[in-house]
Design a protein around this motif. Structure first.
Motif, short mmCIF file in Angstrom:
data_model
loop_
_atom_site.label_atom_id
_atom_site.label_comp_id
_atom_site.label_asym_id
_atom_site.label_seq_id
_atom_site.Cartn_x
_atom_site.Cartn_y
_atom_site.Cartn_z
N GLY A 9 -0.38 -4.92 -28.35
CA GLY A 9 -1.80 -4.18 -28.32
C GLY A 9 -1.65 -2.72 -28.13
O GLY A 9 -1.03 -3.02 -29.05
N LEU A 10 -2.29 -2.11 -27.60
CA LEU A 10 -2.52 -0.51 -28.23
C LEU A 10 -1.30 0.45 -27.46
O LEU A 10 -1.33 0.18 -26.62
CB LEU A 10 -4.12 0.55 -28.90
CG LEU A 10 -3.90 1.72 -28.47
CD1 LEU A 10 -3.71 1.11 -30.73
CD2 LEU A 10 -5.55 2.08 -28.81
N VAL A 17 6.68 -1.43 -26.05
CA VAL A 17 6.04 -2.45 -25.79
C VAL A 17 6.51 -3.78 -25.98
O VAL A 17 7.77 -4.15 -26.50
CB VAL A 17 4.56 -2.87 -27.14
CG1 VAL A 17 4.22 -4.51 -27.20
CG2 VAL A 17 3.71 -2.32 -27.28
N THR A 108 -0.09 -12.47 -31.97
CA THR A 108 -0.45 -11.49 -30.60
C THR A 108 -0.09 -9.88 -32.08
O THR A 108 0.16 -9.69 -32.70
CB THR A 108 0.85 -11.46 -29.87
OG1 THR A 108 -0.17 -10.25 -29.17
CG2 THR A 108 1.75 -10.58 -29.93
#
Length: 114
Positions: A9-10, A17, A108
């Motif tokens: 993700g961001l 993360v 991802t």
């Protein structure tokens, strides 16, 4: 062997993360699991890997910031990424090697904003 990746993700620079990858199917004798990444316009590169004997390998660019761990009982490998930098932005791919055959999971995306 099927690999299912999750996470990503961001995240802001300096943040963390975690990526997880679970193996299913005929998972006997998976000797190595790891993560690769591919940034836009660049080749896919090894980030980190771990063998079933516990030997780990890291790219120089992530040493001291990323940690790979493997849970053999759950056939899962986790990549904990700390102190993220914008240059860590890439699509991350899980990989497993079984009897000299390599398998890839879906990518991802990890985006690190400055």
């Amino acid at each position: 062997v099927q690999l299912q990746a999750s996470g990503g993700g961001l995240v802001q620079a300096g943040g963390s993360v975690s990526l997880s990858c679970s193996a299913s199917g005929s998972i006997f004798s998976i000797s190595l699991m790891g993560w690769y990444r591919q940034a836009p316009g660049k080749s896919r590169e090894l980030v980190a890997s771990t063998t079933n004997g516990g030997m780990t390998t890291y790219a120089d660019s992530v040493k001291g910031r990323f940690t790979i761990s493997r849970d053999n009982s759950k056939n899962t490998v986790v990549l904990q990424m700390n102190s993220l930098k914008p240059e860590d932005t890439a699509v991350y791919y899980c990989r497993a090697v079984q009897w000299a055959t390599g398998y890839w999971g879906q990518g991802t995306l990890v985006t690190v904003s400055s």
